[in-house]
Structures are given as C-alpha cells and as structure tokens.
Design a protein around this motif. Structure first.
Motif, PDB file in Angstrom:
ATOM      1  N   GLY A  48       0.816  -1.366  -0.126  1.00 55.71           N
ATOM      2  CA  GLY A  48       0.019  -0.085  -0.098  1.00 55.71           C
ATOM      3  C   GLY A  48       0.977   1.521  -0.019  1.00 55.71           C
ATOM      4  O   GLY A  48       1.956   1.379   0.210  1.00 55.71           O
ATOM      5  N   LYS A  49       0.401   2.457  -0.367  1.00 56.18           N
ATOM      6  CA  LYS A  49       0.862   3.688  -0.427  1.00 56.18           C
ATOM      7  C   LYS A  49       1.362   4.110   0.852  1.00 56.18           C
ATOM      8  O   LYS A  49       2.668   4.607   1.213  1.00 56.18           O
ATOM      9  CB  LYS A  49       0.189   4.721  -1.025  1.00 56.18           C
ATOM     10  CG  LYS A  49       0.847   6.158  -1.176  1.00 56.18           C
ATOM     11  CD  LYS A  49      -0.220   6.997  -2.077  1.00 56.18           C
ATOM     12  CE  LYS A  49       0.796   8.421  -2.440  1.00 56.18           C
ATOM     13  NZ  LYS A  49       0.132   9.082  -2.939  1.00 56.18           N
ATOM     14  N   GLU A  50       0.730   3.687   2.083  1.00 50.69           N
ATOM     15  CA  GLU A  50       1.413   4.240   3.531  1.00 50.69           C
ATOM     16  C   GLU A  50       2.623   3.388   3.740  1.00 50.69           C
ATOM     17  O   GLU A  50       3.482   4.165   4.276  1.00 50.69           O
ATOM     18  CB  GLU A  50       0.125   3.848   4.563  1.00 50.69           C
ATOM     19  CG  GLU A  50      -1.019   4.917   4.562  1.00 50.69           C
ATOM     20  CD  GLU A  50      -0.454   6.234   4.645  1.00 50.69           C
ATOM     21  OE1 GLU A  50       0.422   6.639   5.339  1.00 50.69           O
ATOM     22  OE2 GLU A  50      -1.028   7.139   3.842  1.00 50.69           O
ATOM     23  N   HIS A  51       2.721   2.253   3.279  1.00 53.53           N
ATOM     24  CA  HIS A  51       3.969   1.283   3.531  1.00 53.53           C
ATOM     25  C   HIS A  51       5.050   1.879   2.648  1.00 53.53           C
ATOM     26  O   HIS A  51       6.192   2.101   3.255  1.00 53.53           O
ATOM     27  CB  HIS A  51       3.479  -0.163   3.163  1.00 53.53           C
ATOM     28  CG  HIS A  51       4.901  -1.041   3.331  1.00 53.53           C
ATOM     29  ND1 HIS A  51       5.254  -1.259   4.518  1.00 53.53           N
ATOM     30  CD2 HIS A  51       5.760  -1.339   2.432  1.00 53.53           C
ATOM     31  CE1 HIS A  51       6.490  -2.110   4.265  1.00 53.53           C
ATOM     32  NE2 HIS A  51       6.762  -1.997   2.875  1.00 53.53           N
ATOM     33  N   LEU A  92       5.347   5.011   1.562  1.00 52.68           N
ATOM     34  CA  LEU A  92       5.473   6.212   2.182  1.00 52.68           C
ATOM     35  C   LEU A  92       6.592   6.161   3.604  1.00 52.68           C
ATOM     36  O   LEU A  92       7.310   6.782   3.782  1.00 52.68           O
ATOM     37  CB  LEU A  92       4.550   6.937   2.585  1.00 52.68           C
ATOM     38  CG  LEU A  92       3.653   7.885   1.458  1.00 52.68           C
ATOM     39  CD1 LEU A  92       2.080   8.255   2.056  1.00 52.68           C
ATOM     40  CD2 LEU A  92       4.446   8.976   1.235  1.00 52.68           C
ATOM     41  N   ASP A  93       6.091   5.010   4.262  1.00 50.34           N
ATOM     42  CA  ASP A  93       6.934   4.806   5.486  1.00 50.34           C
ATOM     43  C   ASP A  93       8.517   4.383   5.146  1.00 50.34           C
ATOM     44  O   ASP A  93       9.526   5.029   5.490  1.00 50.34           O
ATOM     45  CB  ASP A  93       6.395   3.581   6.270  1.00 50.34           C
ATOM     46  CG  ASP A  93       7.245   3.353   7.525  1.00 50.34           C
ATOM     47  OD1 ASP A  93       7.532   4.158   8.247  1.00 50.34           O
ATOM     48  OD2 ASP A  93       7.543   2.055   7.679  1.00 50.34           O
ATOM     49  N   ARG A  97      10.347   7.491   3.836  1.00 50.24           N
ATOM     50  CA  ARG A  97      10.672   8.294   4.920  1.00 50.24           C
ATOM     51  C   ARG A  97      12.027   7.860   5.648  1.00 50.24           C
ATOM     52  O   ARG A  97      12.844   8.558   5.845  1.00 50.24           O
ATOM     53  CB  ARG A  97       9.384   8.365   5.935  1.00 50.24           C
ATOM     54  CG  ARG A  97       9.377   9.273   7.072  1.00 50.24           C
ATOM     55  CD  ARG A  97       8.595   9.554   7.988  1.00 50.24           C
ATOM     56  NE  ARG A  97       7.240   8.385   7.862  1.00 50.24           N
ATOM     57  CZ  ARG A  97       6.155   8.379   7.129  1.00 50.24           C
ATOM     58  NH1 ARG A  97       6.049   9.442   6.503  1.00 50.24           N
ATOM     59  NH2 ARG A  97       5.434   7.411   7.044  1.00 50.24           N
ATOM     60  N   ARG A 123       8.167  13.095  -1.042  1.00 46.98           N
ATOM     61  CA  ARG A 123       7.448  11.813  -0.963  1.00 46.98           C
ATOM     62  C   ARG A 123       6.054  12.026  -0.737  1.00 46.98           C
ATOM     63  O   ARG A 123       5.243  11.462  -1.384  1.00 46.98           O
ATOM     64  CB  ARG A 123       8.065  10.824   0.066  1.00 46.98           C
ATOM     65  CG  ARG A 123       8.181  11.319   1.490  1.00 46.98           C
ATOM     66  CD  ARG A 123       8.685  10.480   2.420  1.00 46.98           C
ATOM     67  NE  ARG A 123       8.830  11.330   3.773  1.00 46.98           N
ATOM     68  CZ  ARG A 123       9.735  11.851   4.203  1.00 46.98           C
ATOM     69  NH1 ARG A 123      10.989  12.056   3.373  1.00 46.98           N
ATOM     70  NH2 ARG A 123       9.878  12.309   5.447  1.00 46.98           N
ATOM     71  N   SER A 124       5.834  12.914   0.017  1.00 42.26           N
ATOM     72  CA  SER A 124       4.214  13.327   0.368  1.00 42.26           C
ATOM     73  C   SER A 124       3.476  13.653  -0.811  1.00 42.26           C
ATOM     74  O   SER A 124       2.422  13.302  -0.916  1.00 42.26           O
ATOM     75  CB  SER A 124       4.047  14.091   1.464  1.00 42.26           C
ATOM     76  OG  SER A 124       4.776  15.609   0.914  1.00 42.26           O
ATOM     77  N   LYS A 126       1.934   6.489  -6.298  1.00 43.09           N
ATOM     78  CA  LYS A 126       2.498   5.251  -5.877  1.00 43.09           C
ATOM     79  C   LYS A 126       3.609   4.678  -6.699  1.00 43.09           C
ATOM     80  O   LYS A 126       4.686   4.368  -6.147  1.00 43.09           O
ATOM     81  CB  LYS A 126       1.350   4.177  -5.677  1.00 43.09           C
ATOM     82  CG  LYS A 126       1.952   2.795  -5.288  1.00 43.09           C
ATOM     83  CD  LYS A 126       0.708   1.931  -4.841  1.00 43.09           C
ATOM     84  CE  LYS A 126       1.052   0.560  -4.730  1.00 43.09           C
ATOM     85  NZ  LYS A 126       0.073  -0.372  -4.420  1.00 43.09           N
TER      86      LYS A 126
END
Length: 131
Positions: A90-93, A95-96, A99, A106-107, A111
C-alpha cells in the motif's frame, strides 16, 4: 554453489532467513538449470516473495507474495521488475519506507513515483555500503 561467503552483499546485511532462502533456492536452481544468471534470478525471486529491499539490505515483508508485476507474471512476462521494492504494498507502507530512506518530496508522489524513488534510494544506499 554459494555459501554464506559468496552471498550478494545486500543479503550479507540481511536476516539469516533471507540468506537461507537465497542459498537453498540457488542450490536447487543450479541443480535444475546449471550455474549462472538463471539460478541467481530464481534465487532472488524467492527472496522477493518474502522480503523487500530497504536501503542496502532485505527486510521481511508484511505479507508474502509477488512484489511486482514481473514476479506475478512469471518468467515470460514483459513487465518491469521493481528491483526488490514491494510495489504491491500500500501507499502508506511505501511512504514509510521512503521516509526511512529520506526520500525528498515523498508526500506529493504517486505510488508509482514512490516505487521509483525507493529503487533509486536503495541503489544509492547499496553503493554507499560497498564504498
């Protein structure tokens, strides 16, 4: 056949399970296909099923399975590989991971852009670790 001393550098800096996966799969592929590029590709494919490349090493994935369209499509697909990045995450992963790798901007990335930026950051970290 590779022993621990012959592992690729990124795997030497990775968990023992990733190393064992590579060695066992490589040895089996050598028996099947002979020594060479195909055996290495097969071994890395097995590693990518359970691990993702983060910087200069491999880490366990949250969910096992193909990491990109190339892995999902198999040997004969024309799809591109994501170079160890779990492009199916997922995109959240992503992004992590970005980071953690200090990817700038990155924000605002899609994807696909995150996957590409992580690939570049991974390559940079691997070069740095070899240097």
């Amino acid at each position: 056949m590779p022993g621990r001393e012959e592992l690729p550098d990124t795997l030497k800096r990775s968990p023992k399970k990733a190393q064992d996966t590579f060695i066992k799969t490589h040895d089996s592929a050598v028996d099947q296909y002979g020594e060479g590029e195909r055996a290495h590709r097969t071994a890395f494919s097995a590693v990518k099923h359970s691990f993702e490349k983060v910087g200069d090493h491999w880490e366990p994935k949250e969910k096992k399975g193909p990491s990109d369209a190339k892995a999902a499509g198999g040997r004969d697909t024309r799809a591109e590989t994501a170079g160890g990045v779990d492009a199916n995450a997922g995109k959240e992963h992503l992004l992590d991971i970005a980071r953690r790798l200090d990817v700038t901007g990155r924000s605002r990335m899609t994807k696909a852009q995150l996957v590409e930026a992580i690939q570049k950051a991974n390559a940079r970290e691997t070069r740095r670790a070899r240097g």
